[in-house]
Design an enzyme around this catalytic site. Structure first.
Site, PDB file in Angstrom:
ATOM      1  CE1 TYR A  95       0.385   1.900   4.209  1.00  0.00           C
ATOM      2  CE2 TYR A  95       0.651  -0.452   4.597  1.00  0.00           C
ATOM      3  CZ  TYR A  95       0.799   0.860   5.017  1.00  0.00           C
ATOM      4  OH  TYR A  95       1.379   1.136   6.236  1.00  0.00           O
ATOM      5  CB  CYS A  96       1.436   4.070  -1.720  1.00  0.00           C
ATOM      6  SG  CYS A  96       0.164   4.251  -2.983  1.00  0.00           S
ATOM      7  CB  ALA A  97      -0.341   8.326  -0.042  1.00  0.00           C
ATOM      8  CB  ILE A 105      -2.480   6.098   4.252  1.00  0.00           C
ATOM      9  CG1 ILE A 105      -1.160   5.374   4.509  1.00  0.00           C
ATOM     10  CG2 ILE A 105      -2.816   7.034   5.397  1.00  0.00           C
ATOM     11  CD1 ILE A 105      -1.064   4.670   5.842  1.00  0.00           C
ATOM     12  CB  CYS A 143      -0.127   7.452  -3.942  1.00  0.00           C
ATOM     13  SG  CYS A 143       1.529   6.832  -3.706  1.00  0.00           S
TER      14      CYS A 143
END
Length: 133
Positions: A88-90, A118, A94
């Site tokens: 996962y990222c932001a 996130i 993203c």
């Protein structure tokens, strides 16, 4: 009457079923990740592929910090080759999680993307933890 929604006809039910079933081979969501991790039945490694600095400011509890640019065979040596990684990222804005997933797939590692990142995690009402593990 045709609208912007129906100008291109929807796929047949058979094609739609194949598409949506296939999508789940590549992704999971925040709720499912949280549920599995909360029940102690985790069968994957959750990777936060953002920078270490962003990870320290707030990350999913239990996630490992491994920026997507650092995903190489050497950084994965402690994980068996059949380890499933969830990245996962932001959030949806993203593409870091996609970059991480590409790197893992190129190394022959099983990988899924946690859609929402996130942003999705927080939208579900889940909390983040801070600091470095």
């Amino acid at each position: 009457m045709t609208t912007a929604v129906t100008a291109v006809a929807p796929a047949s039910s058979e094609r739609a079923l194949k598409h949506f079933e296939t999508a789940l081979e590549f992704e999971t969501d925040c709720w499912d990740v949280h549920d599995v991790m909360s029940n102690g039945k985790q069968d994957f490694v959750l990777l936060d592929v953002r920078s270490h600095a962003l990870y320290e400011k707030g990350h999913v509890p239990g996630a490992v910090s491994l920026p997507h640019g650092k995903i190489i065979e050497g950084t994965l040596r402690d994980y068996p080759s059949d380890t499933v990684f969830v990245v996962y990222c932001a959030g949806p804005h993203c593409n870091g999680a996609h970059r991480g997933a590409i790197r893992l797939a190129r190394l022959g590692r099983p990988v899924k993307l946690m859609i929402g990142g996130i942003t999705g995690w927080l939208d579900e009402g889940f909390t983040l933890e801070t600091g470095r593990k």
